[in-house]
Design an enzyme around this catalytic site. Structure first.
Site, PDB file in Angstrom:
ATOM      1  N   ASP A  79     -12.096   5.906   3.161  1.00 41.73           N
ATOM      2  CA  ASP A  79     -10.647   5.908   3.380  1.00 41.73           C
ATOM      3  C   ASP A  79     -10.165   7.322   3.714  1.00 41.73           C
ATOM      4  O   ASP A  79     -10.002   8.155   2.826  1.00 41.73           O
ATOM      5  CB  ASP A  79      -9.954   5.378   2.107  1.00 41.73           C
ATOM      6  CG  ASP A  79      -8.441   5.317   2.239  1.00 41.73           C
ATOM      7  OD1 ASP A  79      -7.904   5.812   3.241  1.00 41.73           O
ATOM      8  OD2 ASP A  79      -7.797   4.763   1.322  1.00 41.73           O
ATOM      9  N   ASP A 123       0.881  -1.169   0.000  1.00 41.32           N
ATOM     10  CA  ASP A 123       0.000   0.000   0.000  1.00 41.32           C
ATOM     11  C   ASP A 123       0.916   1.216   0.000  1.00 41.32           C
ATOM     12  O   ASP A 123       1.491   1.564   1.035  1.00 41.32           O
ATOM     13  CB  ASP A 123      -0.891  -0.049   1.253  1.00 41.32           C
ATOM     14  CG  ASP A 123      -1.650   1.253   1.481  1.00 41.32           C
ATOM     15  OD1 ASP A 123      -1.680   2.103   0.580  1.00 41.32           O
ATOM     16  OD2 ASP A 123      -2.233   1.408   2.576  1.00 41.32           O
ATOM     17  N   LYS A 147       2.945  11.558  -3.620  1.00 37.54           N
ATOM     18  CA  LYS A 147       1.947  10.806  -4.376  1.00 37.54           C
ATOM     19  C   LYS A 147       0.914  11.753  -5.020  1.00 37.54           C
ATOM     20  O   LYS A 147       0.315  11.426  -6.035  1.00 37.54           O
ATOM     21  CB  LYS A 147       1.260   9.824  -3.427  1.00 37.54           C
ATOM     22  CG  LYS A 147       0.339   8.816  -4.076  1.00 37.54           C
ATOM     23  CD  LYS A 147      -0.126   7.823  -3.026  1.00 37.54           C
ATOM     24  CE  LYS A 147      -1.388   7.127  -3.444  1.00 37.54           C
ATOM     25  NZ  LYS A 147      -1.867   6.213  -2.403  1.00 37.54           N
ATOM     26  N   GLU A 159      -7.113   0.990  -4.413  1.00 43.77           N
ATOM     27  CA  GLU A 159      -7.080   0.843  -2.955  1.00 43.77           C
ATOM     28  C   GLU A 159      -8.402   0.338  -2.375  1.00 43.77           C
ATOM     29  O   GLU A 159      -8.393  -0.599  -1.565  1.00 43.77           O
ATOM     30  CB  GLU A 159      -6.666   2.174  -2.312  1.00 43.77           C
ATOM     31  CG  GLU A 159      -5.178   2.446  -2.497  1.00 43.77           C
ATOM     32  CD  GLU A 159      -4.792   3.901  -2.363  1.00 43.77           C
ATOM     33  OE1 GLU A 159      -5.644   4.722  -1.957  1.00 43.77           O
ATOM     34  OE2 GLU A 159      -3.644   4.232  -2.690  1.00 43.77           O
TER      35      GLU A 159
END
Lengths: 307, 526, 129
Positions: free
Chosen positions: B193, B8, B70, B171
């Site tokens: 999330d 992850d 990211k 994800e």
């Protein structure tokens, strides 16, 4: 040559060496001594040609001989210590008699200019290749020519990369010699200087916090000047050299400190081009020395505006 | 055969897991932590730090510490997210030669895949130390909304790190795999999330081992960091009131406050009140000053309620996109450490009308799902079938600068769709197909994925030729496009190699640079 | 201003202290003179003393050494410590080597080493054996 003329020549930021009518060296200015790493004590009496590297010796020898015989000034190109020069050998005449010679070395950008010309010349064949590949791409549009089409596309991609690198090369070459004025991190400059010096001398270290207020000027020029200062000091063989940086009031204090085991390190004189580079940063330069501690050259550089 | 790991690769933290004897194991790093901060730094003396060490000096060495890279990966320099990052991040983001954003620290400009690779290499190392053998293959997760370029760049990062990336998995899908592992249920699931720096919500449908993402939405600039920032702000204000000292310009104090705020926030998930104690936080001519402030859960909740409400607005949008009502969702999975906060759990429960599932660890669930997917890709047993969706609409630029959608967003992948187009000029012999991804009707406002030319169209009046343009999106979300002249049968196709990603040569160069650096490190140790 | 200029008697005294092995005291004295009229000269001596002391600190506290707190709570709070020292104390975990502590602190490496040495000297921090 009298003392007044000598003192004037001392300040010329161009390597210059004076010889007698027999072709032996008499005097060289500090720029020449630094560039050619000469010991001033042993200079006098050395044949002028021997001051230069192997490839240039014969041309120096011939030029000096011609000038001393009463000939005209001689010009030729030579390369020493990574620099390209145009050498001008002229006679010193008293009445009709030649009593000595002066060799003046004008730094040239010939090498860079040639590279730049090559970079420009590259554009034309690159354009031609692109036209050819584009034409091929059109002819390989169908499914059966799949493999050839992929190869042509690979070729086009490779071409795009060559173009990109060529452009970068052009930018680098055009940028050379000019002075940029930008905000920069002095710690990054110091780190690069230390790293490059550490390759050859493990006793050079940096003493600086993670970040410092930005300075304004040309970081490459500062890096160059610090590198030259470091080289000159390393030649004096200190026990340890520390490159320091910290804030001092509204300035950043950069320092090159030579630590000694005993006594003071040998005398040092930073060349005019180094002094010019520091002057561009508006740096105030001071030197403090004590036989119990060593010698520290301090550069007090004003912070960039707006901090 | 070497083991395949699941990674992850998070905006704030990363996690690695592997399947051992059929059971997922989350691998702790040398410090015993199961997650590693996705941070990379270079210290003034040139040391390269990754993970917890980089985080410990993130504020005092903020200019040379990279976090949340990211957010930048696979984007163009001019993209709004990049421009916003430039405003928010203390490190320098510069324009790269491919118009990609690059981050300059320690005197070197790093590409985003290079930074991603640094984190991935660390996760690979953690796994290798634990397993006692080299690891070469991995499944890596990305946010569901990542476009083709971002996925491609993540694969590049894996390659630079020395990993063969078997699959890029969304994800939320990974979270659902972890949740649905060994279960044969038919359920509609919401994956909420809330990570350190980003918020994503996805609605998925599971049936007989098939997982389909119905819709996804999110905010790339909302996460646990916003909670921490508000706590730090509160502590700064309180201290200023008590001692008349403003610590805002003091990097050392801010580093301590940030660490303390994060700890207090976590502690307040289990307790009603905590005391934040930071001795010698400042000093003045009267001597040292200590910070000692009580913080209770109610105060914390009032500080962050606005952020929590913002997540619910995005959740509403996502549920609408899925064509469902919030009440239709049967299970809610919480992902990301920030979802441990009681206020977040309550808000989610109120929104969906049910409490979230408690069986999974929010910090580890995505890596676990990736590890399960990794195992299923390499084992011969029945595997979980993955059905993801494309996060953004795909199409081509048409006459007048319009965008013709061929595949709508949230369409399940793998997918193939086509449409007939025609010429706009008399006797036009070639057409240029510009492949775009995005939601705007204006072609220029969408992301250009690639372009190609179909030639040899037979001479005809404008509007007569029929050109069949087809899109293929594979299970990784990687796009291929083909165009065929129906009259001549001539065809032209490309696998979209997005502009802005690194070429093979550039990747190789970076790998070689890294190898050089590794040699330098070993010499440094001696 | 150059090295030839006559320094103040305090500056001379500081240099004498260096010869007596009291470089730390000498630096403190020189720092207190920083605002004086020989500003540049004082800064030069400061630089030389910092460079010299850095080596001493490294010998006393090697890069690989690990430190932990010896005092906690009210005992710790009774000291008059600067914020930099407080920051370093907050970073001590008994595991991080000194070289990493210095790098992670983001402080001027000289100040970080100086603080750590002072903390050991004051009995607030100790070496992990």
């Amino acid at each position: 040559m009298d003392g007044f003329e000598r003192s004037l020549l001392t300040f010329i930021d161009t390597p210059l060496v004076v010889g007698d009518a027999g072709g032996d060296a008499v005097w060289a200015n500090p720029t020449f001594e630094t560039r050619f790493t000469l010991d001033p004590e042993s200079l006098a009496g050395t044949p002028l040609a021997e001051l230069f590297a192997g490839g240039s010796r014969e041309r120096v020898l011939n030029a000096v001989a011609l000038v001393c015989e009463g000939g005209e000034s001689q010009r030729f190109r030579l390369r020493e210590g990574g620099h390209d020069y145009e050498a001008v050998v002229s006679g010193i005449e008293v009445g009709a008699e030649c009593v000595g010679v002066v060799i003046l070395l004008k730094e040239t950008m010939e090498h860079l200019e040639r590279l730049l010309a090559l970079q420009r010349q590259l554009q034309e064949p690159l354009d031609e290749v692109e036209v050819v590949l584009d034409g091929l791409l059109e002819q390989t549009g169908g499914q059966r020519a799949d493999r050839h089409r992929k190869e042509v596309e690979d070729g086009l991609r490779a071409l795009a990369r060559i173009r990109k690198w060529s452009q970068e090369l052009g930018t680098l070459l055009c940028g050379d010699g000019s002075t940029s004025r930008e905000r920069f991190d002095p710690v990054a400059v110091l780190r690069r200087v230390t790293e490059s010096a550490s390759d050859s001398a493990s006793f050079v270290e940096m003493l600086a916090p993670a970040s410092l207020p930005a300075l304004e000027g040309d970081p490459m020029r500062l890096e160059w000047a610090l590198g030259r200062m470091l080289d000159a000091r390393l030649a004096a063989d200190p026990a340890r050299i520390v490159l320091g940086a910290r804030v001092l009031g509204d300035h950043v204090l950069l320092s090159v400190s030579e630590l000694v085991d005993e006594g003071l390190p040998g005398a040092i004189c930073d060349t005019p081009d180094v002094r010019d580079a520091l002057a561009e940063l508006r740096a105030e330069v001071e030197t403090v020395a004590d036989p119990r501690l060593g010698r520290s050259t301090l550069l007090r550089v004003p912070m960039a505006r707006g901090q | 055969m070497s083991r395949v790991i699941g990674i992850d690769l998070g905006t704030t933290n990363s996690c690695v897991a592997v399947l051992e004897n059929g059971q997922p194991t989350v691998i702790p790093n040398a410090g015993g932590y199961k997650t590693t901060p996705s941070m990379f730094a270079i210290t003034p003396d040139g040391k390269r730090l990754v993970g917890h060490l980089a985080k410990r000096q993130a504020i005092t060495n903020s200019k040379h510490t990279i976090f949340a890279s990211k957010r930048l990966i696979g984007r163009r320099f001019d993209a709004p997210e990049v421009q916003r990052s430039i405003d928010l991040c203390p490190y320098d983001i510069v324009r790269g030669p491919n118009d990609d954003p690059r981050i300059e620290i320690g005197g070197k400009a790093f590409t985003c895949p290079e930074i991603g690779a640094t984190i991935l290499r660390e996760m690979k190392r953690v796994a290798e130390e634990y397993l006692g053998e080299p690891v070469q293959e991995a499944v890596i997760t990305v946010p569901a909304y990542f476009n083709d370029t971002q996925r491609q760049s993540t694969k590049d990062a894996g390659k630079i790190a020395g990993l063969d990336v078997l699959r890029i998995v969304n994800e939320p899908t990974a979270a659902a795999i972890a949740y649905g592992f060994n279960k044969q249920s038919e359920e509609r699931i919401a994956v909420f999330d809330l990570g350190g720096g980003t918020f994503d919500i996805s609605i998925l449908e599971m049936s007989d081992g098939v997982i389909e993402v119905l819709a996804t939405a999110g905010d790339t600039f909302l996460g646990g960091e916003d909670f921490d920032r508000r706590i730090v702000q509160y502590l700064l204000d309180q201290f200023q009131q008590q001692e008349s000292i403003d610590l805002r310009g003091d990097a050392m104090a801010l580093q301590r406050l940030k660490d303390a705020a994060e700890k207090a926030k976590c502690d307040l998930s289990g307790r009603e009140q905590v005391e934040v104690n930071l001795p010698f936080i400042a000093s003045d001519p009267d001597g040292p000053r200590h910070l000692s402030i009580q913080l209770d859960r109610q105060t914390l909740e009032s500080l962050v309620s606005e952020v929590v409400n913002a997540t619910l607005k995005t959740a509403e949008q996502c549920v609408r996109d899925s064509g469902l009502e919030a009440g239709d969702v049967e299970q809610v999975i919480l992902v990301g450490g920030q979802t441990r906060m009681p206020l977040v759990q309550q808000a989610v429960a109120d929104f969906f009308g049910k409490r979230a599932h408690k069986g999974v660890n929010p910090d580890e669930v995505v890596a676990v799902g990736a590890a399960i997917q990794a195992e299923s890709l390499t084992s011969e047993e029945d595997s979980v079938l993955l059905l993801d969706v494309t996060p953004l609409s795909l199409g081509i630029a048409t006459f007048g600068g319009h965008f013709a959608q061929l595949i709508e967003r949230n369409t399940t992948v793998p997918v193939r769709k086509g449409h007939i187009f025609t010429t706009t000029r008399e006797n036009q012999s070639a057409v240029k197909i510009r492949v775009l991804q995005g939601e705007s009707d204006v072609a220029a406002e969408n992301d250009l994925l690639g372009e190609f030319v179909l030639t040899g169209i037979r001479p005809a009046n404008k509007g007569e030729p029929e050109i069949d343009v087809s899109f293929d999106i594979d299970a990784n979300g990687i796009v291929s496009v083909s165009a065929r002249d129906l009259a001549t049968g001539k065809e032209q196709s490309i696998t979209v190699n997005a502009t802005g990603t690194l070429s093979d040569e550039e990747i190789q160069q970076i790998i070689e640079d890294q190898e050089l650096y590794e040699v330098a490190l070993k010499e440094g140790v001696e | 201003m150059s090295a030839a200029e006559v320094p103040s008697h305090l500056l001379m005294e500081a240099l004498d202290w260096v010869q007596q092995g009291r470089a730390e005291d000498a630096l403190e004295l020189v720092e207190s003179l920083a605002e004086g009229r020989n500003g540049a000269q004082v800064a030069g001596y400061e630089e030389l003393l910092r460079a010299r002391l850095m080596e001493e600190y490294r010998e006393r506290l090697p890069d690989a050494a690990r430190l932990r707190r010896k005092l906690e709570g009210s005992e710790l709070l009774s000291f008059n410590l600067p914020a930099g020292a407080g920051f370093l104390i907050s970073m001590l975990d008994g595991e991080t080597p000194v070289s990493d502590l210095v790098a992670l602190s983001g402080m001027d490496p000289f100040d970080a080493r100086r603080n750590l040495n002072r903390l050991i000297g004051a009995g607030i921090v100790e070496l992990v054996s």
